[in-house]
Motif scaffolding. Structure first.
Motif, PDB file in Angstrom:
ATOM      1  N   ARG A 165       0.873  -1.173   0.000  1.00  0.00           N
ATOM      2  CA  ARG A 165       0.000   0.000   0.000  1.00  0.00           C
ATOM      3  C   ARG A 165       0.905   1.216   0.000  1.00  0.00           C
ATOM      4  NH1 ARG A 165      -2.661  -2.743  -1.710  1.00  0.00           N
ATOM      5  NH2 ARG A 165      -3.979  -4.337  -0.822  1.00  0.00           N
ATOM      6  N   VAL A 166       0.600   2.125  -0.846  1.00  0.00           N
ATOM      7  CA  VAL A 166       1.440   3.313  -0.953  1.00  0.00           C
ATOM      8  C   VAL A 166       1.561   3.994   0.409  1.00  0.00           C
ATOM      9  CG1 VAL A 166       1.736   5.535  -2.052  1.00  0.00           C
ATOM     10  CG2 VAL A 166       0.871   3.621  -3.353  1.00  0.00           C
ATOM     11  N   GLU A 167       0.464   3.997   1.124  1.00  0.00           N
ATOM     12  CA  GLU A 167       0.495   4.630   2.438  1.00  0.00           C
ATOM     13  C   GLU A 167       1.442   3.906   3.396  1.00  0.00           C
ATOM     14  OE1 GLU A 167      -3.484   5.208   3.756  1.00  0.00           O
ATOM     15  OE2 GLU A 167      -2.945   6.931   4.987  1.00  0.00           O
ATOM     16  N   GLU A 168       1.369   2.588   3.352  1.00  0.00           N
ATOM     17  CA  GLU A 168       2.259   1.826   4.230  1.00  0.00           C
ATOM     18  C   GLU A 168       3.712   2.044   3.831  1.00  0.00           C
ATOM     19  OE1 GLU A 168       1.515  -2.371   4.376  1.00  0.00           O
ATOM     20  OE2 GLU A 168       3.089  -2.719   5.869  1.00  0.00           O
ATOM     21  N   LEU A 169       3.925   2.097   2.546  1.00  0.00           N
ATOM     22  CA  LEU A 169       5.282   2.353   2.062  1.00  0.00           C
ATOM     23  C   LEU A 169       5.772   3.702   2.578  1.00  0.00           C
ATOM     24  CD1 LEU A 169       7.817   2.068   0.370  1.00  0.00           C
ATOM     25  CD2 LEU A 169       6.487   2.732  -1.638  1.00  0.00           C
ATOM     26  N   ALA A 170       4.914   4.699   2.461  1.00  0.00           N
ATOM     27  CA  ALA A 170       5.276   6.038   2.924  1.00  0.00           C
ATOM     28  C   ALA A 170       5.648   5.994   4.404  1.00  0.00           C
ATOM     29  CB  ALA A 170       4.121   6.998   2.697  1.00  0.00           C
ATOM     30  N   ALA A 171       4.823   5.310   5.177  1.00  0.00           N
ATOM     31  CA  ALA A 171       5.092   5.215   6.606  1.00  0.00           C
ATOM     32  C   ALA A 171       6.425   4.517   6.845  1.00  0.00           C
ATOM     33  CB  ALA A 171       3.954   4.465   7.294  1.00  0.00           C
ATOM     34  N   GLU A 172       6.628   3.411   6.154  1.00  0.00           N
ATOM     35  CA  GLU A 172       7.866   2.646   6.309  1.00  0.00           C
ATOM     36  C   GLU A 172       9.085   3.505   5.981  1.00  0.00           C
ATOM     37  OE1 GLU A 172       8.112  -0.749   7.131  1.00  0.00           O
ATOM     38  OE2 GLU A 172      10.314  -0.705   7.004  1.00  0.00           O
ATOM     39  N   ALA A 173       8.952   4.326   4.956  1.00  0.00           N
ATOM     40  CA  ALA A 173      10.079   5.156   4.539  1.00  0.00           C
ATOM     41  C   ALA A 173      10.162   6.435   5.363  1.00  0.00           C
ATOM     42  CB  ALA A 173       9.962   5.488   3.064  1.00  0.00           C
ATOM     43  N   GLY A 174       9.106   6.686   6.141  1.00  0.00           N
ATOM     44  CA  GLY A 174       9.083   7.902   6.942  1.00  0.00           C
ATOM     45  C   GLY A 174       8.897   9.159   6.123  1.00  0.00           C
ATOM     46  N   VAL A 175       8.108   9.055   5.079  1.00  0.00           N
ATOM     47  CA  VAL A 175       7.833  10.234   4.251  1.00  0.00           C
ATOM     48  C   VAL A 175       6.325  10.307   3.983  1.00  0.00           C
ATOM     49  CG1 VAL A 175      10.076  10.082   3.109  1.00  0.00           C
ATOM     50  CG2 VAL A 175       8.092   8.992   2.071  1.00  0.00           C
ATOM     51  N   SER A 176       5.933  11.352   3.309  1.00  0.00           N
ATOM     52  CA  SER A 176       4.507  11.480   2.987  1.00  0.00           C
ATOM     53  C   SER A 176       4.202  10.690   1.729  1.00  0.00           C
ATOM     54  CB  SER A 176       4.181  12.938   2.729  1.00  0.00           C
ATOM     55  OG  SER A 176       4.878  13.391   1.598  1.00  0.00           O
ATOM     56  N   THR A 177       2.941  10.334   1.577  1.00  0.00           N
ATOM     57  CA  THR A 177       2.579   9.573   0.375  1.00  0.00           C
ATOM     58  C   THR A 177       2.874  10.409  -0.868  1.00  0.00           C
ATOM     59  OG1 THR A 177       0.331  10.412   0.362  1.00  0.00           O
ATOM     60  CG2 THR A 177       0.706   8.379   1.547  1.00  0.00           C
ATOM     61  N   ALA A 178       2.646  11.689  -0.747  1.00  0.00           N
ATOM     62  CA  ALA A 178       2.826  12.535  -1.920  1.00  0.00           C
ATOM     63  C   ALA A 178       4.263  12.483  -2.430  1.00  0.00           C
ATOM     64  CB  ALA A 178       2.429  13.957  -1.596  1.00  0.00           C
ATOM     65  N   LEU A 179       5.196  12.323  -1.508  1.00  0.00           N
ATOM     66  CA  LEU A 179       6.595  12.300  -1.945  1.00  0.00           C
ATOM     67  C   LEU A 179       6.869  11.099  -2.851  1.00  0.00           C
ATOM     68  CD1 LEU A 179       9.246  13.795  -1.766  1.00  0.00           C
ATOM     69  CD2 LEU A 179       9.914  12.237   0.054  1.00  0.00           C
ATOM     70  N   ILE A 180       6.160  10.048  -2.561  1.00  0.00           N
ATOM     71  CA  ILE A 180       6.316   8.861  -3.393  1.00  0.00           C
ATOM     72  C   ILE A 180       5.950   9.202  -4.835  1.00  0.00           C
ATOM     73  CG2 ILE A 180       5.617   6.468  -3.700  1.00  0.00           C
ATOM     74  CD1 ILE A 180       6.314   6.390  -0.935  1.00  0.00           C
ATOM     75  N   TYR A 181       4.885   9.957  -4.985  1.00  0.00           N
ATOM     76  CA  TYR A 181       4.442  10.314  -6.322  1.00  0.00           C
ATOM     77  C   TYR A 181       5.334  11.390  -6.926  1.00  0.00           C
ATOM     78  CZ  TYR A 181       0.498   7.365  -5.492  1.00  0.00           C
ATOM     79  OH  TYR A 181      -0.270   6.274  -5.236  1.00  0.00           O
ATOM     80  N   TYR A 182       5.993  12.090  -6.066  1.00  0.00           N
ATOM     81  CA  TYR A 182       6.930  13.093  -6.562  1.00  0.00           C
ATOM     82  C   TYR A 182       8.144  12.396  -7.183  1.00  0.00           C
ATOM     83  CZ  TYR A 182      10.366  16.840  -6.485  1.00  0.00           C
ATOM     84  OH  TYR A 182      11.326  17.740  -6.823  1.00  0.00           O
ATOM     85  N   HIS A 183       8.627  11.374  -6.515  1.00  0.00           N
ATOM     86  CA  HIS A 183       9.829  10.704  -7.015  1.00  0.00           C
ATOM     87  C   HIS A 183       9.540   9.645  -8.075  1.00  0.00           C
ATOM     88  CE1 HIS A 183      12.875  12.564  -4.625  1.00  0.00           C
ATOM     89  NE2 HIS A 183      12.232  12.323  -3.503  1.00  0.00           N
ATOM     90  N   PHE A 184       8.394   9.012  -7.950  1.00  0.00           N
ATOM     91  CA  PHE A 184       8.055   7.951  -8.887  1.00  0.00           C
ATOM     92  C   PHE A 184       6.718   8.309  -9.498  1.00  0.00           C
ATOM     93  CE2 PHE A 184      10.372   6.499  -5.217  1.00  0.00           C
ATOM     94  CZ  PHE A 184      11.474   5.861  -5.777  1.00  0.00           C
TER      95      PHE A 184
END
Lengths: 221, 221
Positions: A53-72
């Motif tokens: 889950r993108v949200e879980e990934l964000a939590a695991e990485a310690g960043v916001s979900t939006a950052l995930i979409y920023y980088h990928f």
DNA sequence: ATGTATTGACTGAATTTTCAGTTAGCGCGA
DNA sequence: TCGCGCTAACTGAAAATTCAGTCAATACAT
């Protein structure tokens, strides 16, 4: 796809360690997107590709979900790059050797390459389950297919080359076939290990036997 | 391939359509729930267990989503029954032999058993991808582990027995190891085939080579 | 050196999409 | 006139994806 790895301290982040810029071997600080990929490998190893889950990934990485979409670009983008990442990492623990350790004979190198994928360490376990997941997902996902096929090819060729060093008289095609079998077997054994079907040392034993058998086969041309 | 292939009448099967009761060879009309299960098998082959969407299943079966819930308790119920359904079918192509066909030699039977899983037919494809899905899911799902391990064991023993018929002088443990390798390899090759890495006849070729190599290995005690 | 524009990294809070599961009821054969 | 087999149309929640901006660091002109 990846942005510059420029290090930028951030507000909520607290004081960032200053990336140990020392000469010689340095543990380079992981850039944000690398951090995310590392987290992705962990999450995939824990929940599977489809359980990511993108949200879980964000939590695991310690960043916001939006950052995930920023980088990928999107969730699939994360998956694709994680596959690449995992691959590179496997390369490392499979290929890297202590520079002043005794050099390996071709045979030892072959064993090493294949058996290093059957170790009960966090890294290998993570890599293997992510790899298995990606393989399984590729069956139903066009996008992953190509990347995976390419990665597999590289791996097979590497093993074929090692086999060739051990049995220089063997034909290229018989080497290729043996390599395909060995790598496919390794994947099969990994899955059994990870799904609790067999113990790791038994898997290693079986793998050793297969290497033996293939080399014997190659000797008979 | 799987544990108990027992045919069990199930609630959802209901007292069903009188299915064209004519004498002679009759194309038995598939009951609604059977239609749904057949559709489910197709969808699973296309999208995977984890990719099965109830709506897509409904469309594939040509019924409303609600009907799915009418016949099966929930999505999981569909999955469970579909796996049973697929299993029963696998039983057929793996075990059934034309009663008045020439009896097979042990060696032929061995080849048959292993190579039948590498055929490009809808049935085998559906089964193999379901199996791959199960194997992959088991890595993250405690519950599946035990069933899968048992099913695998049965399969391994079956293959070991066949190997023993071909090489009666081999020790039990070497037979068991060879069988484990062959079945694990088969799983690995199946995955590569299904994920587009290799063609089916190449997979068969590789499998044949492995059988050859293992038998040669067993001959040397 | 100092202020100002610009940019890259990042976030919180929506918005949109995707799904499993439900509800109310229709038509039709016994 | 039941009630079985069936559907259209929902609901609610979980996830993915987007939006509108903040903040710190640089570049740049003065």
């Amino acid at each position: 796809m990846d942005a510059e790895p420029r290090r930028v301290p951030r507000s909520g982040d607290g004081p960032r360690a200053p990336a140990a810029e020392r000469p010689g071997k340095v543990r380079v600080m992981a850039s944000r997107s690398t951090q995310i990929l590392e987290a992705a490998a962990r999450v995939i190893a824990r929940r599977g590709v489809r359980g990511l889950r993108v949200e879980e990934l964000a939590a695991e990485a310690g960043v916001s979900t939006a950052l995930i979409y920023y980088h990928f670009k999107d969730r699939t983008g994360v998956l694709r790059q994680t596959l690449e990442f995992i691959n590179d990492r496997a390369e490392r623990y499979t290929t890297d050797r202590d520079p002043d350790a005794p050099p390996l004979t071709p045979r030892e190198e072959l064993d090493e390459t294949l058996l290093l994928e059957l170790q009960d360490t966090v890294e290998v376990r993570e890599n293997s389950s992510a790899w298995g997941e990606l393989r399984a997902s590729a069956v139903f996902d066009e996008v992953l297919r190509e990347d995976l096929a390419r990665a597999t090819l590289v791996w097979v060729q590497e093993v074929a080359a090692l086999l060739g060093q051990v049995q220089p008289m063997a034909t290229a095609s018989s080497l290729a076939e043996a390599a395909e079998r060995l790598t496919a077997l390794l994947e099969g054994l990994s899955m059994r290990w990870l799904s609790g079907g067999i113990r790791i040392d038994h898997a290693r034993e079986l793998m050793r036997g297969a290497i033996e058998a293939e080399l014997a086969g190659l000797q008979r041309y």
